[in-house]
Design a protein around this motif. Structure first.
Motif, PDB file in Angstrom:
ATOM      1  N   UNK A   1      31.698  22.774  40.659  1.00 10.88           N
ATOM      2  CA  UNK A   1      30.325  22.300  40.824  1.00 10.88           C
ATOM      3  C   UNK A   1      30.050  21.971  42.293  1.00 10.88           C
ATOM      4  N   UNK A   2      28.840  22.313  42.722  1.00 12.39           N
ATOM      5  CA  UNK A   2      28.325  21.865  44.010  1.00 12.39           C
ATOM      6  C   UNK A   2      27.039  21.105  43.690  1.00 12.39           C
ATOM      7  N   UNK A   3      27.013  19.846  44.073  1.00 13.02           N
ATOM      8  CA  UNK A   3      25.859  18.990  43.805  1.00 13.02           C
ATOM      9  C   UNK A   3      25.123  18.818  45.131  1.00 13.02           C
TER      10      UNK A   3
ATOM     11  N   UNK B   1      29.345  28.555  52.168  1.00 14.02           N
ATOM     12  CA  UNK B   1      30.758  28.297  52.453  1.00 14.02           C
ATOM     13  C   UNK B   1      31.444  27.671  51.234  1.00 14.02           C
ATOM     14  N   UNK B   2      30.790  26.697  50.630  1.00 19.40           N
ATOM     15  CA  UNK B   2      31.372  26.042  49.455  1.00 19.40           C
ATOM     16  C   UNK B   2      31.493  26.993  48.262  1.00 19.40           C
ATOM     17  N   UNK B   3      30.593  27.948  48.160  1.00 24.75           N
ATOM     18  CA  UNK B   3      30.656  28.921  47.068  1.00 24.75           C
ATOM     19  C   UNK B   3      31.970  29.700  47.127  1.00 24.75           C
ATOM     20  N   UNK B   4      32.493  29.921  48.325  1.00 23.83           N
ATOM     21  CA  UNK B   4      33.735  30.682  48.474  1.00 23.83           C
ATOM     22  C   UNK B   4      34.969  29.862  48.108  1.00 23.83           C
TER      23      UNK B   4
ATOM     24  N   UNK C   1      36.314  18.700  39.950  1.00 29.75           N
ATOM     25  CA  UNK C   1      36.377  19.712  41.004  1.00 29.75           C
ATOM     26  C   UNK C   1      34.995  20.001  41.608  1.00 29.75           C
ATOM     27  N   UNK C   2      34.331  18.946  42.039  1.00 32.34           N
ATOM     28  CA  UNK C   2      32.977  19.089  42.577  1.00 32.34           C
ATOM     29  C   UNK C   2      32.910  18.610  44.027  1.00 32.34           C
ATOM     30  N   UNK C   3      31.876  19.053  44.687  1.00 34.16           N
ATOM     31  CA  UNK C   3      31.596  18.672  46.073  1.00 34.16           C
ATOM     32  C   UNK C   3      30.118  18.361  46.165  1.00 34.16           C
TER      33      UNK C   3
ATOM     34  N   UNK D   1      30.608  30.207  38.461  1.00 31.03           N
ATOM     35  CA  UNK D   1      31.312  29.119  39.131  1.00 31.03           C
ATOM     36  C   UNK D   1      31.320  29.410  40.625  1.00 31.03           C
ATOM     37  N   UNK D   2      31.035  28.473  41.449  1.00 33.00           N
ATOM     38  CA  UNK D   2      30.628  27.116  41.092  1.00 33.00           C
ATOM     39  C   UNK D   2      29.168  27.056  40.663  1.00 33.00           C
ATOM     40  N   UNK D   3      28.890  26.109  39.821  1.00 33.94           N
ATOM     41  CA  UNK D   3      27.512  25.843  39.414  1.00 33.94           C
ATOM     42  C   UNK D   3      26.884  24.952  40.474  1.00 33.94           C
TER      43      UNK D   3
END
Length: 180
Positions: free
Chosen positions: A81-83, A73-76, A32-34, A5-7
């Motif tokens: 999920x990050x699309x 940055x988003x991984x932290x 909970x995605x971006x 996570x995040x995938x």
């Protein structure tokens, strides 16, 4: 095996193939995605796209540092999920290790072209449309075909781009949620 996570999900397609639209739809379906959109960046890359296409369309010719920085940055953050609306899927050497699941939206080139003209030339002149079509015929189409030969077979999921957007988003969402 537990999913990390995040995938990070990359959604690829030719220009006009539906990357941005489908990435937005999938974001609404996954909790909970971006979403990160490729077109929001001004990357350093080949100045002559036709020459780049003629030389093999190497994704590594693009400096994707700003995108990589934003993904890291988003991984932290506490996201599930990050699309990423991203035309290269696994093919760019600096981003391939970040991506967990790559989707290719297989949209016929005539549909993609019609969408591009509709999207990019709403207030354009006939001359601008004809110039774009000339560029497509001179090299752009070869770039699209190269993408079909490279990105498509290197994707984890290939989805029919002629399906309605809600169906495409549902197929992708179900595949992602089934990954253990």
């Amino acid at each position: 095996m537990k999913r990390k996570s995040p995938m990070i999900i990359a959604i690829a397609a030719v220009s006009g193939g539906g990357k941005t639209t489908i990435a937005s739809c999938v974001k609404r379906k996954l909790p909970n995605s971006k979403t990160i959109y490729f077109d929001d960046y001004d990357f350093d890359g080949p100045k002559d796209i036709t020459k780049w296409i003629d030389n093999g369309c190497n994704p590594d010719d693009w400096d994707l540092s700003p995108l990589i920085r934003d993904i890291n940055q988003l991984i932290t953050e506490r996201r599930d999920y990050i699309i990423v609306d991203f035309p290269f899927a696994y093919l760019h050497s600096q981003t391939s290790s970040l991506i967990d699941f790559a989707v290719f939206i297989d949209t016929p080139l005539d549909i993609a072209m019609a969408r591009r003209i509709h999207r990019d030339f709403k207030s354009g002149s006939a001359e601008e449309i004809l110039l774009d079509l000339d560029n497509y015929l001179a090299g752009g189409r070869r770039g699209y075909l190269t993408m079909l030969d490279t990105t498509k077979p290197n994707s984890d999921l290939i989805v029919d781009g002629t399906l309605p957007k809600f169906e495409i988003a549902e197929i992708i969402t179900q595949e992602v949620l089934n990954i253990v």
